[in-house]
Design a protein around this motif. Structure first.
Motif, PDB file in Angstrom:
ATOM      1  N   LYS A  47       0.853  -1.185   0.000  1.00  0.00           N
ATOM      2  CA  LYS A  47       0.000   0.000   0.000  1.00  0.00           C
ATOM      3  C   LYS A  47       0.884   1.229   0.000  1.00  0.00           C
ATOM      4  O   LYS A  47       1.951   1.241   0.632  1.00  0.00           O
ATOM      5  N   PHE A  49       1.878   5.030   0.900  1.00  0.00           N
ATOM      6  CA  PHE A  49       1.698   6.072   1.908  1.00  0.00           C
ATOM      7  C   PHE A  49       2.580   7.239   1.508  1.00  0.00           C
ATOM      8  O   PHE A  49       3.810   7.096   1.410  1.00  0.00           O
ATOM      9  N   THR A 239      -6.595  -0.751  14.916  1.00  0.00           N
ATOM     10  CA  THR A 239      -5.891   0.525  15.096  1.00  0.00           C
ATOM     11  C   THR A 239      -5.585   0.792  16.559  1.00  0.00           C
ATOM     12  O   THR A 239      -4.557   1.399  16.889  1.00  0.00           O
ATOM     13  N   VAL A 262       1.712   5.003  11.119  1.00  0.00           N
ATOM     14  CA  VAL A 262       1.091   5.341   9.843  1.00  0.00           C
ATOM     15  C   VAL A 262      -0.134   4.477   9.578  1.00  0.00           C
ATOM     16  O   VAL A 262      -1.166   4.963   9.105  1.00  0.00           O
ATOM     17  N   HIS A 263      -0.042   3.181   9.916  1.00  0.00           N
ATOM     18  CA  HIS A 263      -1.142   2.280   9.560  1.00  0.00           C
ATOM     19  C   HIS A 263      -1.014   0.982  10.346  1.00  0.00           C
ATOM     20  O   HIS A 263       0.102   0.524  10.628  1.00  0.00           O
ATOM     21  N   HIS A 265      -2.629  -2.876   9.849  1.00  0.00           N
ATOM     22  CA  HIS A 265      -3.423  -3.714   8.954  1.00  0.00           C
ATOM     23  C   HIS A 265      -3.783  -5.012   9.658  1.00  0.00           C
ATOM     24  O   HIS A 265      -2.932  -5.643  10.290  1.00  0.00           O
TER      25      HIS A 265
END
Length: 324
Positions: A47, A49, A239, A262-263, A265
């Motif tokens: 992904k 970013f 999250t 940042v993320h 998953h």
């Protein structure tokens, strides 16, 4: 092909589904490749970013099969794959040590780019959620010569009509573990000189990779994969697990500065807990239902590719023999 049947429907455009569909297309068999996500790749997920790709699923790939080596060489020639490292770090109760092993391959544009390269000439329909696979076989009511489910067994089980006894038994025998992947961006690169680390006997972390080194751009980005046990308690709100992942990485590497989370998953079905099917690399039954993926072998990219390739070849042989 029977006049009222639509060739082969392959559900799932990860590397197993793409490898299977490629064999069928090269043999001249019509294929409908359906993917519920917006992109191709499956668990070889990357992904972007801020314009930069990061691998969130598989961390790398290794090669010991000559046929897969030829595929990897094609990726290398296209500038999509490169040798990364044969040495990682292992952290455990006894401390920190080097762990040598096979050459790990990485992809500068993300591992998803490798699957996209294999699928470049295939008829992939994205954002297509398949609901049912029924006897016939029929996929969402569409009659086809065969149906392939290239996905984790628990997901395939949700699609299969109970009357498809052999396929249902094949997927219900699979056992999978979950994981969370956290992407952390730091102000600068302050960690020890390492490319990645296996983390053993840790309550939260299982693997940490230097994504800047893996990608080759030197970005101060780490990607952390959690244990199944930690992930299981955070699948509903992944999250919320981010701060704990960030703190665990900083504690492991002795990093004083906080990272930007940042993320995170969620992988409900990250990898098979054990291989299924004995020596078989795929499932194909008399109902015309095929199952492919890395559950038929070690949880590796190569295993998933080989499973799809082998199933595709078996379907080609069966379908062409039926037309003679």
């Amino acid at each position: 092909m029977a006049a009222d049947r639509a060739g082969v429907v392959v559900v799932g455009a990860g590397i197993a589904g793409v490898a299977c569909a490629g064999e069928l297309v090269r043999a001249g068999i019509p294929v409908h490749l359906r993917e519920r996500a917006r992109v191709t790749g499956g668990r070889m997920a990357s992904k972007r970013f801020d314009g930069r790709p990061a691998d969130l699923g598989a961390a790398y790939l290794t090669v010991d099969d000559p046929d897969f080596a030829a595929v990897v060489e094609g990726w290398r020639a296209a500038g999509l794959a490169r040798e990364w490292t044969d040495t990682l770090i292992a952290y455990g109760p006894a401390g920190r040590r080097e762990a040598t092993g096979p050459m790990r391959w990485a992809a500068p544009r993300g591992l998803r780019s490798l699957v996209e390269h294999l699928a470049r000439d295939l008829p992939v329909t994205h954002d297509r959620l398949v609901m049912t696979v029924a006897p016939g076989p029929r996929v969402d009511g569409l009659a086809c010569e065969a149906a392939v489910l290239a996905m984790p067994g628990p997901q395939a089980a949700l699609l299969l009509d109970p009357a498809l006894i052999a396929a249902t038994a094949a997927v219900e025998g699979q056992r999978w573990s979950s994981a969370l992947t956290g992407l952390l961006r730091f102000p600068t690169r302050r960690w020890p000189d390492f490319r990645g680390a296996f983390v053993n006997a840790h309550p939260l972390l299982s693997l940490v990779c230097d994504d800047g080194d893996r990608r080759g751009d030197g970005a101060p980005v780490l990607v952390a994969h959690t244990t199944p046990e930690f992930a299981a308690g955070h699948l509903l709100q992944p999250t919320a697990a981010g701060p704990a992942i960030e703190q665990a990485v900083r504690d492991l590497l002795g990093l004083p500065e906080p990272a930007e989370l940042v993320h995170v998953h969620r992988w409900t079905y990250a990898k098979p807990a054990a291989a299924s099917g004995g020596d078989a690399t795929y499932h194909l039954d008399d109902d015309g239902i095929g199952i492919a993926g890395d559950a038929f072998g070690r949880p590796r990219v190569q295993s998933a590719w080989r499973s799809g390739r082998d199933l595709g070849r078996a379907l080609v042989a069966r379908l062409l023999a039926g037309r003679r």
